[in-house]
Scaffold this motif. Structure first.
Motif, PDB file in Angstrom:
ATOM      1  N   LYS A   1      34.323  42.588  46.655  1.00  0.00           N
ATOM      2  CA  LYS A   1      35.506  43.382  47.374  1.00  0.00           C
ATOM      3  C   LYS A   1      35.191  44.896  46.985  1.00  0.00           C
ATOM      4  CE  LYS A   1      38.824  39.588  47.031  1.00  0.00           C
ATOM      5  NZ  LYS A   1      40.159  39.225  46.427  1.00  0.00           N
ATOM      6  N   PRO A   2      36.082  45.713  47.944  1.00  0.00           N
ATOM      7  CA  PRO A   2      35.711  47.040  47.635  1.00  0.00           C
ATOM      8  C   PRO A   2      36.550  47.414  46.146  1.00  0.00           C
ATOM      9  CG  PRO A   2      36.891  46.931  49.843  1.00  0.00           C
ATOM     10  CD  PRO A   2      36.626  45.404  49.191  1.00  0.00           C
ATOM     11  N   ASN A   3      35.867  48.146  45.221  1.00  0.00           N
ATOM     12  CA  ASN A   3      35.898  48.104  43.905  1.00  0.00           C
ATOM     13  C   ASN A   3      35.856  47.157  43.190  1.00  0.00           C
ATOM     14  OD1 ASN A   3      37.184  51.119  44.297  1.00  0.00           O
ATOM     15  ND2 ASN A   3      38.970  50.011  45.307  1.00  0.00           N
ATOM     16  N   GLY A   4      35.336  46.177  43.513  1.00  0.00           N
ATOM     17  CA  GLY A   4      34.808  44.942  42.585  1.00  0.00           C
ATOM     18  C   GLY A   4      33.949  45.033  41.725  1.00  0.00           C
ATOM     19  N   ARG A   5      33.973  44.654  40.508  1.00  0.00           N
ATOM     20  CA  ARG A   5      33.244  44.928  39.309  1.00  0.00           C
ATOM     21  C   ARG A   5      32.183  44.214  39.210  1.00  0.00           C
ATOM     22  NH1 ARG A   5      37.038  48.341  35.973  1.00  0.00           N
ATOM     23  NH2 ARG A   5      36.187  50.209  36.353  1.00  0.00           N
ATOM     24  N   LEU A   6      30.810  44.745  38.890  1.00  0.00           N
ATOM     25  CA  LEU A   6      29.519  44.206  38.380  1.00  0.00           C
ATOM     26  C   LEU A   6      29.397  44.315  36.810  1.00  0.00           C
ATOM     27  CD1 LEU A   6      26.924  42.788  38.723  1.00  0.00           C
ATOM     28  CD2 LEU A   6      25.821  44.957  39.095  1.00  0.00           C
TER      29      LEU A   6
ATOM     30  N   PRO B   1      38.186  43.467  35.837  1.00  0.00           N
ATOM     31  CA  PRO B   1      37.642  43.258  37.254  1.00  0.00           C
ATOM     32  C   PRO B   1      38.723  43.688  38.376  1.00  0.00           C
ATOM     33  CG  PRO B   1      38.233  41.162  36.300  1.00  0.00           C
ATOM     34  CD  PRO B   1      38.350  42.177  35.124  1.00  0.00           C
ATOM     35  N   ALA B   2      38.300  43.933  39.296  1.00  0.00           N
ATOM     36  CA  ALA B   2      39.296  44.320  40.542  1.00  0.00           C
ATOM     37  C   ALA B   2      40.517  43.181  40.802  1.00  0.00           C
ATOM     38  CB  ALA B   2      38.610  44.718  41.848  1.00  0.00           C
ATOM     39  N   ASN B   3      41.790  43.674  40.891  1.00  0.00           N
ATOM     40  CA  ASN B   3      42.911  43.141  40.994  1.00  0.00           C
ATOM     41  C   ASN B   3      43.258  42.040  39.626  1.00  0.00           C
ATOM     42  OD1 ASN B   3      43.057  44.054  43.423  1.00  0.00           O
ATOM     43  ND2 ASN B   3      41.478  42.964  44.065  1.00  0.00           N
ATOM     44  N   ASN B   4      42.496  42.240  38.705  1.00  0.00           N
ATOM     45  CA  ASN B   4      42.605  41.416  37.540  1.00  0.00           C
ATOM     46  C   ASN B   4      42.154  39.987  38.014  1.00  0.00           C
ATOM     47  OD1 ASN B   4      43.351  43.137  35.418  1.00  0.00           O
ATOM     48  ND2 ASN B   4      45.269  43.205  36.156  1.00  0.00           N
ATOM     49  N   GLY B   5      41.085  39.917  38.915  1.00  0.00           N
ATOM     50  CA  GLY B   5      40.549  38.697  39.623  1.00  0.00           C
ATOM     51  C   GLY B   5      39.703  37.836  38.579  1.00  0.00           C
TER      52      GLY B   5
ATOM     53  N   ASP C   1      36.001  39.626  43.287  1.00  0.00           N
ATOM     54  CA  ASP C   1      36.674  40.597  42.305  1.00  0.00           C
ATOM     55  C   ASP C   1      35.706  40.945  41.367  1.00  0.00           C
ATOM     56  OD1 ASP C   1      39.464  40.764  43.533  1.00  0.00           O
ATOM     57  OD2 ASP C   1      39.463  38.657  43.067  1.00  0.00           O
ATOM     58  N   GLY C   2      35.060  40.078  40.883  1.00  0.00           N
ATOM     59  CA  GLY C   2      34.150  40.446  39.672  1.00  0.00           C
ATOM     60  C   GLY C   2      32.754  39.534  39.798  1.00  0.00           C
ATOM     61  N   VAL C   3      31.639  39.947  39.322  1.00  0.00           N
ATOM     62  CA  VAL C   3      30.496  39.208  39.104  1.00  0.00           C
ATOM     63  C   VAL C   3      29.869  39.507  37.947  1.00  0.00           C
ATOM     64  CG1 VAL C   3      28.317  39.041  39.966  1.00  0.00           C
ATOM     65  CG2 VAL C   3      30.064  38.964  41.563  1.00  0.00           C
ATOM     66  N   GLY C   4      29.552  38.537  37.040  1.00  0.00           N
ATOM     67  CA  GLY C   4      28.625  38.770  35.809  1.00  0.00           C
ATOM     68  C   GLY C   4      27.144  38.447  36.136  1.00  0.00           C
TER      69      GLY C   4
END
Length: 275
Positions: free
Chosen positions: A153-158, A63-67, A127-130
């Motif tokens: 967030k920008p570059n956040g991961r799905l 995830p983005a920023n290791n969040g 930062d990340g969504v599952g």
């Protein structure tokens, strides 16, 4: 970990330690479904392998920023627990009260009992969504995924998994409140249409399409009714082919670890980023 009250102002921490919202949005999933899954998850090869594939994908594409990863519609928290054990900070977001309570009983530190709408999540905060076997429960999948894109967030991961192939539709899909099954192309299309960039997409559970068709889909087409509880328990046992099944599924995890894609399977796994 971000402050829950700051990113989701509609939530309040109740006496059980679960964050809850005052309102409750209707969802297309039977409340008893969480308890039925809770009784299967720990011993099920299906749930264990899905966890292994998800955690490997998150390791390769963090995830983005290791969040933290917000496991939305996460049921009893089985995936959340797997992600936490793999070293990912994870928040379980489950609108069903029994699922949220089961997740808390499993020791998940942060549990939210609400939909994203009821929780009032602010845009550009995650930062990340599952979404693990969630999207098929949403009638307006494009609108839902657009709302999820807005939360990232920008570059956040799905991270998402979905069941595949309309030919595998059966009574189980209807009982679970599914609206559709997907192909890899169709799920990628709706995710991209919501404003996300596909980082990785693959099928998995390659040994299962034929058994699902023969044991679920074909009887459904012929009007044969299954006994839901016992049949579900049987479906989640690897049976006499356990060693062969383990070998085939282990190869899938290795493929994901190297970013290799697989061309068929009963489920699809997608990783995407907010543009």
């Amino acid at each position: 970990m971000p402050s829950i009250s700051e990113i989701a102002p509609n939530l309040r921490l109740d006496k059980t330690g679960i964050w809850s919202a005052a309102s409750t949005e209707a969802i297309s999933y039977p409340e008893e479904g969480n308890q039925a899954c809770f009784e299967l998850e720990e011993s099920s090869f299906w749930f264990k392998h899905r966890n292994a594939c998800i955690t490997m994908a998150a390791t390769v594409f963090p995830p983005a920023n290791n969040g933290p990863i917000f496991d939305i519609g996460g049921g009893n928290g089985f995936v959340s627990c797997g992600l936490i054990k793999a070293g990912f900070e994870t928040v379980l977001v489950e609108p069903g009260p029994s699922g949220a309570a089961n997740g808390k009983s499993r020791g998940i530190p942060t549990v939210i009992c609400a939909t994203t709408t009821d929780a009032g999540f602010k845009n550009s905060t995650l930062d990340g969504v599952g979404l693990f076997d969630v999207i098929e429960h949403i009638e307006e999948d494009h609108n839902f995924l657009t709302s999820i894109r807005n939360l990232l967030k920008p570059n956040g991961r799905l991270y998402a998994t979905v069941p595949t192939y309309s030919m595998l539709w059966s009574e189980e899909d209807e009982l679970a409140g599914h609206f559709r099954r997907y192909t890899r192309d169709s799920i990628c299309s709706v995710i991209e249409g919501a404003g996300l960039k596909i980082d990785y997409a693959t099928y998995f559970f390659r040994p299962l399409p034929a058994p699902i068709f023969l044991l679920r889909s074909l009887p459904h087409r012929l009007g044969v009714k299954r006994t839901p509880n016992q049949e579900a328990a049987n479906d989640h046992k690897a049976g006499i082919g356990a060693a062969l099944m383990d070998g085939l599924l282990e190869r899938e995890i290795r493929n994901i670890s190297h970013g290799r894609t697989m061309s068929f399977g009963a489920s699809c796994l997608v990783v995407a980023s907010a543009r």
